[in-house]
Design a protein around this motif. Structure first.
Motif, PDB file in Angstrom:
ATOM      1  N   ASN A  60       0.822  -1.207   0.000  1.00  0.00           N
ATOM      2  CA  ASN A  60       0.000   0.000   0.000  1.00  0.00           C
ATOM      3  C   ASN A  60       0.858   1.260   0.000  1.00  0.00           C
ATOM      4  N   GLY A  61       0.612   2.133  -0.974  1.00  0.00           N
ATOM      5  CA  GLY A  61       1.316   3.405  -1.077  1.00  0.00           C
ATOM      6  C   GLY A  61       2.732   3.312  -1.596  1.00  0.00           C
ATOM      7  N   GLY A  62       3.150   2.127  -2.030  1.00  0.00           N
ATOM      8  CA  GLY A  62       4.526   1.940  -2.497  1.00  0.00           C
ATOM      9  C   GLY A  62       4.654   2.004  -4.007  1.00  0.00           C
ATOM     10  N   SER A  63       5.695   1.347  -4.506  1.00  0.00           N
ATOM     11  CA  SER A  63       5.926   1.287  -5.948  1.00  0.00           C
ATOM     12  C   SER A  63       6.728   0.035  -6.266  1.00  0.00           C
ATOM     13  N   HIS A  64       6.912  -0.224  -7.549  1.00  0.00           N
ATOM     14  CA  HIS A  64       7.692  -1.392  -7.967  1.00  0.00           C
ATOM     15  C   HIS A  64       9.134  -1.312  -7.477  1.00  0.00           C
ATOM     16  N   ASN A  65       9.610  -0.093  -7.188  1.00  0.00           N
ATOM     17  CA  ASN A  65      10.987   0.060  -6.709  1.00  0.00           C
ATOM     18  C   ASN A  65      11.208  -0.615  -5.351  1.00  0.00           C
ATOM     19  N   ASP A  66      10.137  -0.792  -4.578  1.00  0.00           N
ATOM     20  CA  ASP A  66      10.262  -1.456  -3.283  1.00  0.00           C
ATOM     21  C   ASP A  66      10.726  -2.898  -3.442  1.00  0.00           C
ATOM     22  N   LEU A  67      10.466  -3.483  -4.612  1.00  0.00           N
ATOM     23  CA  LEU A  67      10.807  -4.880  -4.881  1.00  0.00           C
ATOM     24  C   LEU A  67      11.955  -4.998  -5.880  1.00  0.00           C
ATOM     25  N   GLU A  68      12.777  -3.950  -5.957  1.00  0.00           N
ATOM     26  CA  GLU A  68      13.877  -3.910  -6.916  1.00  0.00           C
ATOM     27  C   GLU A  68      14.872  -5.051  -6.695  1.00  0.00           C
ATOM     28  N   THR A  69      15.214  -5.324  -5.449  1.00  0.00           N
ATOM     29  CA  THR A  69      16.161  -6.408  -5.157  1.00  0.00           C
ATOM     30  C   THR A  69      15.595  -7.749  -5.607  1.00  0.00           C
ATOM     31  N   THR A  70      14.319  -7.992  -5.310  1.00  0.00           N
ATOM     32  CA  THR A  70      13.671  -9.244  -5.706  1.00  0.00           C
ATOM     33  C   THR A  70      13.573  -9.337  -7.222  1.00  0.00           C
ATOM     34  N   THR A  71      13.265  -8.227  -7.880  1.00  0.00           N
ATOM     35  CA  THR A  71      13.199  -8.212  -9.345  1.00  0.00           C
ATOM     36  C   THR A  71      14.517  -8.670  -9.940  1.00  0.00           C
ATOM     37  N   ARG A  72      15.605  -8.079  -9.479  1.00  0.00           N
ATOM     38  CA  ARG A  72      16.923  -8.405 -10.019  1.00  0.00           C
ATOM     39  C   ARG A  72      17.296  -9.853  -9.695  1.00  0.00           C
ATOM     40  N   GLN A  73      16.982 -10.285  -8.487  1.00  0.00           N
ATOM     41  CA  GLN A  73      17.317 -11.637  -8.047  1.00  0.00           C
ATOM     42  C   GLN A  73      16.600 -12.692  -8.891  1.00  0.00           C
ATOM     43  N   LEU A  74      15.311 -12.496  -9.133  1.00  0.00           N
ATOM     44  CA  LEU A  74      14.543 -13.458  -9.932  1.00  0.00           C
ATOM     45  C   LEU A  74      14.963 -13.428 -11.393  1.00  0.00           C
ATOM     46  N   ALA A  75      15.249 -12.233 -11.905  1.00  0.00           N
ATOM     47  CA  ALA A  75      15.696 -12.125 -13.295  1.00  0.00           C
ATOM     48  C   ALA A  75      17.019 -12.845 -13.505  1.00  0.00           C
ATOM     49  N   GLN A  76      17.924 -12.675 -12.576  1.00  0.00           N
ATOM     50  CA  GLN A  76      19.225 -13.334 -12.673  1.00  0.00           C
ATOM     51  C   GLN A  76      19.106 -14.851 -12.522  1.00  0.00           C
ATOM     52  N   ALA A  77      18.023 -15.308 -11.897  1.00  0.00           N
ATOM     53  CA  ALA A  77      17.804 -16.741 -11.717  1.00  0.00           C
ATOM     54  C   ALA A  77      17.096 -17.379 -12.911  1.00  0.00           C
ATOM     55  N   GLY A  78      16.726 -16.551 -13.912  1.00  0.00           N
ATOM     56  CA  GLY A  78      16.144 -17.114 -15.123  1.00  0.00           C
ATOM     57  C   GLY A  78      14.660 -16.901 -15.295  1.00  0.00           C
ATOM     58  N   TYR A  79      14.107 -15.870 -14.651  1.00  0.00           N
ATOM     59  CA  TYR A  79      12.693 -15.545 -14.810  1.00  0.00           C
ATOM     60  C   TYR A  79      12.538 -14.179 -15.482  1.00  0.00           C
ATOM     61  N   LYS A  80      11.398 -13.998 -16.136  1.00  0.00           N
ATOM     62  CA  LYS A  80      11.069 -12.698 -16.707  1.00  0.00           C
ATOM     63  C   LYS A  80      10.108 -12.015 -15.752  1.00  0.00           C
ATOM     64  N   VAL A  81      10.560 -10.930 -15.149  1.00  0.00           N
ATOM     65  CA  VAL A  81       9.833 -10.291 -14.053  1.00  0.00           C
ATOM     66  C   VAL A  81       9.092  -9.056 -14.562  1.00  0.00           C
ATOM     67  N   TYR A  82       7.817  -8.992 -14.211  1.00  0.00           N
ATOM     68  CA  TYR A  82       6.981  -7.829 -14.503  1.00  0.00           C
ATOM     69  C   TYR A  82       6.627  -7.186 -13.162  1.00  0.00           C
ATOM     70  N   ALA A  83       7.186  -6.023 -12.882  1.00  0.00           N
ATOM     71  CA  ALA A  83       6.948  -5.338 -11.608  1.00  0.00           C
ATOM     72  C   ALA A  83       6.036  -4.141 -11.868  1.00  0.00           C
ATOM     73  N   LEU A  84       4.826  -4.217 -11.343  1.00  0.00           N
ATOM     74  CA  LEU A  84       3.807  -3.210 -11.633  1.00  0.00           C
ATOM     75  C   LEU A  84       3.687  -2.174 -10.523  1.00  0.00           C
ATOM     76  N   ASP A  85       3.323  -0.954 -10.910  1.00  0.00           N
ATOM     77  CA  ASP A  85       2.843   0.047  -9.964  1.00  0.00           C
ATOM     78  C   ASP A  85       1.322  -0.046  -9.961  1.00  0.00           C
TER      79      ASP A  85
END
Length: 255
Positions: A60-85
């Protein structure tokens, strides 16, 4: 042609193929931001990586940037990440009224527009509510759900000291008005969810551990996890802990 020449040409051909495959693989890794027209609102989103799709939904009240570490981690592990606002938050203009069902519909439309086939979704707090609401309202859309600090109803879901303070607010902002009155899902709704689900909360969360267990135990392929030494967001905000938990979950369910 001499045998040695044939061998050299064969080796050269294999090397060329390897370079082409590597080149194509590198080109298929994407990293960009865009907007999506969900009808009544536009949603900002970021995409990173290649592979099976994973959608990330912030709190609540956040943005996709709050999950930036998780985005990068999953992408590097071989997933295509869609982080929405989510609507009215992050890079999107604020709204005067919010409802979880509207946000779930936004994500459903996004999935359809992107042509994603049963993607996995991880949602933090409000994002977790949206993920559960999405599968309740649009059954069979998701391939896996993971949530952190989500609730399916209000009364009795929050730890008492926070619930008393939160529900007694005067002149709450529109996002808090939503949280004070929604969601309104039930354990019976959870029983209709057909995909694997990992329902998490911290051992010092704002969400009661019993509520996390209630959600996880009612989803047929669900499991509840109380994360040790964690509050509502400490294992999620800019932390690799939640990414490790997600990767372990995906590995166990074969996603």
């Amino acid at each position: 042609m001499k045998k040695s020449q044939k061998i050299w040409l064969a080796v050269a051909a294999v090397a060329v193929v390897a370079v082409v495959v590597a080149h194509l693989g590198a080109e298929s890794y994407v990293s960009y931001t865009d907007t999506f027209d969900a009808g009544s609102v536009e949603l900002f989103y970021a995409v990173e990586g290649k592979g099976k799709p994973v959608i990330l939904l912030h709190g609540n009240g956040g943005s996709h940037n709050d999950l930036e570490t998780t985005t990068r981690q999953l992408a590097q592990a071989g997933y295509k990440v869609y982080a929405l606002d989510s609507r009215g938050q992050g890079a999107n203009p604020p709204l005067e009224e919010y409802h979880y069902k509207d946000m779930a519909a936004d994500v459903y439309k996004f999935i359809q527009a992107q042509g994603l086939k049963r993607p996995a979704v991880f949602g933090f707090s409000d994002g977790g509510i949206i993920a559960l609401q999405l599968e309740v309202d649009y059954p069979g859309t998701l391939g896996a759900i993971a949530t952190g600090g989500a609730n399916i109803f209000v009364g009795g879901a929050l730890v008492p000291e926070f619930e008393e303070h939160f529900l007694s607010q005067e002149n709450p902002n529109p996002l808090n008005v939503m949280m004070m009155n929604e969601p309104t899902m039930t354990p019976e709704d959870m029983q209709q969810i057909g995909c694997p689900a990992l329902i998490m909360s911290g051992d010092r969360d704002l969400i009661r551990s019993e509520h996390t267990q209630l959600i996880g135990s009612n989803i047929p392929q669900g499991e509840a996890l109380i994360v040790p030494d964690a509050d509502h967001g400490s294992y999620i905000y800019h932390s690799r802990r939640v990414g490790n938990l997600l990767l372990d979950f995906f590995d166990r369910i074969g996603y």
